[in-house]
Write a protein that holds these residues in place. Structure first.
Motif, PDB file in Angstrom:
ATOM      1  N   VAL A   8      37.606  59.965  39.219  1.00  0.00           N
ATOM      2  CA  VAL A   8      36.497  59.932  40.162  1.00  0.00           C
ATOM      3  C   VAL A   8      36.838  58.948  41.270  1.00  0.00           C
ATOM      4  O   VAL A   8      37.066  57.770  41.000  1.00  0.00           O
ATOM      5  CB  VAL A   8      35.191  59.482  39.470  1.00  0.00           C
ATOM      6  N   PRO A   9      36.903  59.366  42.532  1.00  0.00           N
ATOM      7  CA  PRO A   9      37.203  58.411  43.601  1.00  0.00           C
ATOM      8  C   PRO A   9      35.990  57.554  43.924  1.00  0.00           C
ATOM      9  O   PRO A   9      34.890  58.050  44.076  1.00  0.00           O
ATOM     10  CB  PRO A   9      37.575  59.313  44.780  1.00  0.00           C
ATOM     11  N   ILE A  10      36.205  56.255  43.997  1.00  0.00           N
ATOM     12  CA  ILE A  10      35.180  55.311  44.404  1.00  0.00           C
ATOM     13  C   ILE A  10      35.696  54.635  45.663  1.00  0.00           C
ATOM     14  O   ILE A  10      36.847  54.230  45.731  1.00  0.00           O
ATOM     15  CB  ILE A  10      34.889  54.279  43.300  1.00  0.00           C
ATOM     16  N   SER A  11      34.854  54.481  46.665  1.00  0.00           N
ATOM     17  CA  SER A  11      35.341  54.100  47.984  1.00  0.00           C
ATOM     18  C   SER A  11      35.992  52.726  48.020  1.00  0.00           C
ATOM     19  O   SER A  11      36.871  52.462  48.827  1.00  0.00           O
ATOM     20  CB  SER A  11      34.185  54.138  48.990  1.00  0.00           C
ATOM     21  N   LEU A  12      35.572  51.814  47.131  1.00  0.00           N
ATOM     22  CA  LEU A  12      36.018  50.433  47.239  1.00  0.00           C
ATOM     23  C   LEU A  12      37.207  50.084  46.361  1.00  0.00           C
ATOM     24  O   LEU A  12      37.630  48.938  46.339  1.00  0.00           O
ATOM     25  CB  LEU A  12      34.851  49.499  46.901  1.00  0.00           C
ATOM     26  N   ARG A  93      37.527  42.715  41.372  1.00  0.00           N
ATOM     27  CA  ARG A  93      37.027  44.065  41.643  1.00  0.00           C
ATOM     28  C   ARG A  93      35.507  44.137  41.604  1.00  0.00           C
ATOM     29  O   ARG A  93      34.923  45.176  41.286  1.00  0.00           O
ATOM     30  CB  ARG A  93      37.618  45.036  40.625  1.00  0.00           C
ATOM     31  N   SER A  94      34.862  43.050  41.936  1.00  0.00           N
ATOM     32  CA  SER A  94      33.405  42.983  41.847  1.00  0.00           C
ATOM     33  C   SER A  94      32.738  44.104  42.627  1.00  0.00           C
ATOM     34  O   SER A  94      31.835  44.789  42.120  1.00  0.00           O
ATOM     35  CB  SER A  94      32.919  41.627  42.358  1.00  0.00           C
ATOM     36  N   ASP A  95      33.161  44.332  43.862  1.00  0.00           N
ATOM     37  CA  ASP A  95      32.531  45.365  44.680  1.00  0.00           C
ATOM     38  C   ASP A  95      32.767  46.754  44.089  1.00  0.00           C
ATOM     39  O   ASP A  95      31.889  47.630  44.170  1.00  0.00           O
ATOM     40  CB  ASP A  95      33.070  45.314  46.108  1.00  0.00           C
ATOM     41  N   TRP A  96      33.936  46.946  43.523  1.00  0.00           N
ATOM     42  CA  TRP A  96      34.263  48.250  42.912  1.00  0.00           C
ATOM     43  C   TRP A  96      33.355  48.531  41.724  1.00  0.00           C
ATOM     44  O   TRP A  96      32.723  49.593  41.633  1.00  0.00           O
ATOM     45  CB  TRP A  96      35.735  48.234  42.500  1.00  0.00           C
ATOM     46  N   PHE A  97      33.278  47.579  40.799  1.00  0.00           N
ATOM     47  CA  PHE A  97      32.404  47.763  39.636  1.00  0.00           C
ATOM     48  C   PHE A  97      30.945  47.901  40.065  1.00  0.00           C
ATOM     49  O   PHE A  97      30.193  48.710  39.506  1.00  0.00           O
ATOM     50  CB  PHE A  97      32.553  46.589  38.668  1.00  0.00           C
ATOM     51  N   ALA A  98      30.534  47.116  41.060  1.00  0.00           N
ATOM     52  CA  ALA A  98      29.146  47.182  41.509  1.00  0.00           C
ATOM     53  C   ALA A  98      28.819  48.564  42.065  1.00  0.00           C
ATOM     54  O   ALA A  98      27.743  49.117  41.795  1.00  0.00           O
ATOM     55  CB  ALA A  98      28.889  46.109  42.569  1.00  0.00           C
ATOM     56  N   GLU A  99      29.732  49.130  42.833  1.00  0.00           N
ATOM     57  CA  GLU A  99      29.475  50.450  43.397  1.00  0.00           C
ATOM     58  C   GLU A  99      29.370  51.507  42.298  1.00  0.00           C
ATOM     59  O   GLU A  99      28.511  52.399  42.350  1.00  0.00           O
ATOM     60  CB  GLU A  99      30.587  50.838  44.377  1.00  0.00           C
ATOM     61  N   ILE A 100      30.243  51.403  41.300  1.00  0.00           N
ATOM     62  CA  ILE A 100      30.180  52.361  40.194  1.00  0.00           C
ATOM     63  C   ILE A 100      28.823  52.294  39.513  1.00  0.00           C
ATOM     64  O   ILE A 100      28.173  53.327  39.259  1.00  0.00           O
ATOM     65  CB  ILE A 100      31.303  52.080  39.175  1.00  0.00           C
ATOM     66  N   MET A 101      28.357  51.083  39.211  1.00  0.00           N
ATOM     67  CA  MET A 101      27.067  50.937  38.524  1.00  0.00           C
ATOM     68  C   MET A 101      25.912  51.433  39.381  1.00  0.00           C
ATOM     69  O   MET A 101      24.991  52.085  38.878  1.00  0.00           O
ATOM     70  CB  MET A 101      26.852  49.479  38.124  1.00  0.00           C
ATOM     71  N   THR A 102      25.943  51.121  40.660  1.00  0.00           N
ATOM     72  CA  THR A 102      24.868  51.583  41.536  1.00  0.00           C
ATOM     73  C   THR A 102      24.827  53.100  41.594  1.00  0.00           C
ATOM     74  O   THR A 102      23.747  53.702  41.568  1.00  0.00           O
ATOM     75  CB  THR A 102      25.045  50.993  42.943  1.00  0.00           C
ATOM     76  N   LEU A 103      25.978  53.723  41.651  1.00  0.00           N
ATOM     77  CA  LEU A 103      26.027  55.178  41.727  1.00  0.00           C
ATOM     78  C   LEU A 103      25.503  55.839  40.462  1.00  0.00           C
ATOM     79  O   LEU A 103      24.751  56.816  40.519  1.00  0.00           O
ATOM     80  CB  LEU A 103      27.464  55.640  41.999  1.00  0.00           C
ATOM     81  N   GLU A 115      25.390  41.515  38.130  1.00  0.00           N
ATOM     82  CA  GLU A 115      25.786  41.915  36.778  1.00  0.00           C
ATOM     83  C   GLU A 115      27.285  41.775  36.571  1.00  0.00           C
ATOM     84  O   GLU A 115      27.744  41.390  35.493  1.00  0.00           O
ATOM     85  CB  GLU A 115      25.349  43.342  36.466  1.00  0.00           C
ATOM     86  N   VAL A 116      28.068  42.090  37.592  1.00  0.00           N
ATOM     87  CA  VAL A 116      29.523  41.936  37.463  1.00  0.00           C
ATOM     88  C   VAL A 116      29.872  40.481  37.167  1.00  0.00           C
ATOM     89  O   VAL A 116      30.688  40.177  36.282  1.00  0.00           O
ATOM     90  CB  VAL A 116      30.244  42.415  38.734  1.00  0.00           C
ATOM     91  N   ALA A 117      29.263  39.556  37.894  1.00  0.00           N
ATOM     92  CA  ALA A 117      29.540  38.138  37.667  1.00  0.00           C
ATOM     93  C   ALA A 117      29.119  37.716  36.262  1.00  0.00           C
ATOM     94  O   ALA A 117      29.841  36.972  35.576  1.00  0.00           O
ATOM     95  CB  ALA A 117      28.808  37.295  38.716  1.00  0.00           C
ATOM     96  N   TYR A 118      27.967  38.193  35.835  1.00  0.00           N
ATOM     97  CA  TYR A 118      27.462  37.907  34.481  1.00  0.00           C
ATOM     98  C   TYR A 118      28.396  38.493  33.428  1.00  0.00           C
ATOM     99  O   TYR A 118      28.780  37.817  32.459  1.00  0.00           O
ATOM    100  CB  TYR A 118      26.053  38.481  34.375  1.00  0.00           C
ATOM    101  N   ALA A 119      28.802  39.735  33.623  1.00  0.00           N
ATOM    102  CA  ALA A 119      29.678  40.407  32.668  1.00  0.00           C
ATOM    103  C   ALA A 119      31.035  39.720  32.581  1.00  0.00           C
ATOM    104  O   ALA A 119      31.599  39.551  31.492  1.00  0.00           O
ATOM    105  CB  ALA A 119      29.854  41.870  33.064  1.00  0.00           C
ATOM    106  N   ALA A 120      31.587  39.343  33.728  1.00  0.00           N
ATOM    107  CA  ALA A 120      32.900  38.709  33.736  1.00  0.00           C
ATOM    108  C   ALA A 120      32.883  37.394  32.965  1.00  0.00           C
ATOM    109  O   ALA A 120      33.884  37.021  32.326  1.00  0.00           O
ATOM    110  CB  ALA A 120      33.355  38.471  35.173  1.00  0.00           C
TER     111      ALA A 120
END
Length: 496
Positions: A8-12, A93-103, A115-120
Motif C-alpha cells: 500500500v503506498p503511503i505518501s510520506l 518515521r513518525s509522520d509515516w506511521f501517523a498517516e497510516i493510522m489516520t487513514l 500516539e507514535v511518540a507514546y508507542a515509541a
C-alpha cells in the motif's frame, strides 16, 4: 522494507506490506482470501490485505515455537539493542506511521503523531528493562541448601491488539515480549491491520530474527485465536479489548493453563469536587473525554460535578466541545475525526437517544451529521438520569454526560457501582480529599487534576472486570517472565 508482493503506498514513506508475516517471510494466504481495509472518514477502501485462515495460524505458531529456544537464549543486550533501533526507526518515521493510522482509524494527524511518540516510548523503555532482568540468591532456613532463583521467558505468546490505538497497543505488548525473550503470534484488529504490518516490517528492519514476531491478519479472529490457544504450545495470551471477549478468552486459557494478561473495558468516573479549579477541571474533562474521539477505555464515561459547579462547568465544557472542528483527520485544524465504523456510531446515537428519552438535555451536538464518513459531533448532556444506558455502558464516542452530586460518600458509592474498574479522575484543590477519594475509588489508576494517565513508565491496568495484569512500567516485563528455583546443597567447608 519487505518482500511482500502487494504493497500500500503511503505518501510520506515506505509502502506498507499487505501480506502475512510468518517465519520472517511475507506472503499471501495460501487460501488466497483477502479483505478490504476501510477509511472511516470516506467509507472508501484503503487496501486489500491477506485474510489468514487456520492453516496460516498453525504455520505462524509453528514458526514462533521453532524460534523460541534460540531467541530465549539471546543475550539481553542484543534484545535491548533491537528494541532501541526499533525506537529510533519508529521515531524517524513518525509522520509515516501517523498517516497510516489516520487513514485506517480516523484520528486527526496531531493525535496520531502523539500516539507514535507514546508507542515509541514502550520500545525505548523495554530496551532498558531487557538488561535489568534479575533473579535472587539465598540460603534455606536450615542452612542445608542454597536457593538460586532465575527468570526465564514464559514462551510463545499470543498477542491480540485493538483498533483504537493500533501502534501503541502493538508496542506495549511486543516490546516487553522481545525484552523478556519470548516469541509471538500477533493478530491485529481487522479494522486497523496496516499499522501493525508497518510495525512488524520496522521490527524486522531493526534486526528482529525470523519467527520471533509473526503476524496473521484475519477476519476469522475467533477461529484463528482458538487455534492458537487450544494448541498447547503457546504459553501466554495478552489481550486488549472488550470485557465480553476477555471473559471468553479466559475460559479458553483455563483449558491449557495459559498465563493471561487482560486489559478490558472501562466505565471511568470523573469527579469534580466543590473546591476544584474550574478551568483545570474543564480542560481535564475535555482531555479525558475527547482523547481519540472518546474511543478509549480510559475515556471519562460518567462526569459527576458538585451541584455548586455543575451548571457553569457544563456550560464551559459545552463551549469547549462545540469549538472542536470535526472532519477528515488529514485536514488541517481538525480535532475530531470519524468514529471507527457505522456500528460504533449507531451505538453512540442509541445511547444519546436513550438519555434524551429519559429527560437529558443536549447542550451541544447529539445529531448525526449528513454526508459520508462515520462522524459524530462532540456532545454534552445534562440532567442525565442515573438509569440511562450510557451510565452503565461504555460510550466509546465524543459524548459527555454530566450529573450533579451533593455528597462525596454518595458519589463514591455511585462511581464504584459498576463491574469495571480501570481508571477514575478526581479534581480538587484539597490534598487530603484528593488522596481520600483516590484510595476509595475501586480502580487501577487515578488521574488527580489531570485527564491523561497513560505513560510507558507507569503500570497500566484495572481491577474487577477491567482486567488482569499490568502493562508498562517496571512490572510490565514481569508478565512475560517465569520464576525458576534451583536448590543447590551446601557442601561443608574444609576444617581448619
Amino acid at each position: 522494507m519487505s518482500n511482500s508482493s502487494a504493497l500500500v503506498p503511503i505518501s510520506l514513506g515506505e509502502p506498507v506490506p499487505t501480506g502475512l508475516l510468518i517465519g520472517g517471510r511475507w506472503s499471501e494466504s495460501p487460501g488466497g482470501l483477502t479483505f478490504d481495509v476501510e477509511n472511516p472518514a470516506t467509507g472508501e477502501s484503503l487496501a486489500t490485505i491477506a485474510d489468514g485462515d487456520l492453516e496460516d495460524a498453525a504455520a505462524a505458531l509453528d514458526a514462533a515455537v521453532e524460534a523460541q529456544a534460540s531467541w530465549g537464549r539471546t543475550p539481553p543486550r542484543v534484545r535491548s539493542e533491537i528494541l532501541r533501533r526499533a525506537f529510533e526507526l519508529v521515531t524517524e518515521r513518525s509522520d509515516w506511521f501517523a498517516e497510516i493510522m489516520t487513514l485506517e482509524m480516523g484520528k486527526p494527524l496531531p493525535d496520531a503523531r502523539g500516539e507514535v511518540a507514546y508507542a515509541a516510548e514502550f520500545l525505548r523503555w523495554f530496551s532498558e528493562e531487557a538488561v535489568r532482568i534479575s533473579g535472587d540468591h539465598g540460603t534455606t532456613g536450615d542452612g542445608a541448601n542454597r536457593i538460586i532463583v532465575t527468570r526465564e521467558p514464559v514462551g510463545p505468546c499470543v498477542l491480540i491488539t485493538p483498533w483504537n490505538f493500533p501502534l501503541a497497543m502493538g508496542t506495549r505488548k511486543i516490546a516487553p515480549a522481545v525484552a523478556a525473550g519470548c516469541t509471538m503470534v500477533l493478530k491485529p484488529a481487522a479494522q486497523t491491520p496496516l499499522t501493525s504490518l508497518a510495525l512488524a516490517a520496522t521490527m524486522q528492519e531493526a534486526g528482529l530474527p525470523p519467527g520471533v514476531l509473526n503476524v496473521v491478519t484475519t477476519t476469522k479472529a475467533d477461529a484463528v485465536v482458538e487455534r492458537w490457544m487450544t494448541d498447547g504450545r503457546a504459553r501466554k495470551i495478552s489481550f486488549t479489548g472488550s470485557t465480553q471477549v476477555g471473559r471468553l478468552l479466559l475460559r479458553r486459557a483455563a483449558d491449557t493453563v495459559m498465563r493471561a494478561s487482560m486489559e478490558l473495558g472501562g466505565n471511568a468516573p470523573l469527579i469534580v469536587c466543590a473546591d476544584a479549579d474550574l478551568d483545570v477541571a474543564v480542560q481535564g474533562a475535555l482531555a479525558a473525554k475527547m482523547r481519540n474521539m472518546g474511543e478509549a477505555c480510559t475515556a471519562a464515561n460518567r462526569i459527576y460535578v458538585h451541584r455548586s459547579l455543575a451548571s457553569v462547568f457544563s456550560a464551559q465544557l459545552a463551549t469547549a466541545m462545540s469549538q472542536l472542528r470535526v472532519g477528515n483527520g488529514l485536514d488541517d485544524g481538525v480535532a475530531v475525526g470519524p468514529l471507527i465504523d457505522s456500528a460504533g456510531r449507531e451505538k453512540v446515537q442509541r445511547l444519546v437517544d436513550d438519555a434524551r428519552d429519559r429527560g437529558a438535555q443536549v447542550l451541544t451536538g447529539g445529531v448525526v451529521p449528513e454526508g459520508r464518513g462515520y462522524f459524530y459531533p462532540p456532545t454534552v448532556l445534562t440532567d442525565v438520569s442515573t438509569d440511562s444506558a450510557m451510565m452503565s455502558e461504555e460510550i466509546f464516542g465524543p459524548v459527555a454526560p454530566v450529573v450533579p452530586f451533593d455528597d462525596e460518600d454518595e458519589v463514591v458509592r455511585i462511581a464504584n457501582d459498576t463491574e469495571w474498574g480501570l481508571v477514575g479522575y478526581v479534581f480538587t484543590t484539597n490534598l487530603d480529599r484528593a488522596f481520600d477519594l483516590s484510595e476509595r475509588l475501586e480502580v487501577g489508576m487515578v488521574g488527580l487534576n489531570t485527564g491523561i494517565v497513560s505513560n510507558p513508565a507507569a503500570p497500566f491496568g484495572g481491577v474487577k472486570q477491567s482486567g488482569i495484569g499490568r502493562e508498562g512500567g517496571r512490572v510490565g516485563i514481569e508478565e512475560f517472565l517465569e520464576y525458576k528455583y534451583i536448590a543447590l546443597p551446601r557442601r561443608p567447608g574444609p576444617k581448619s
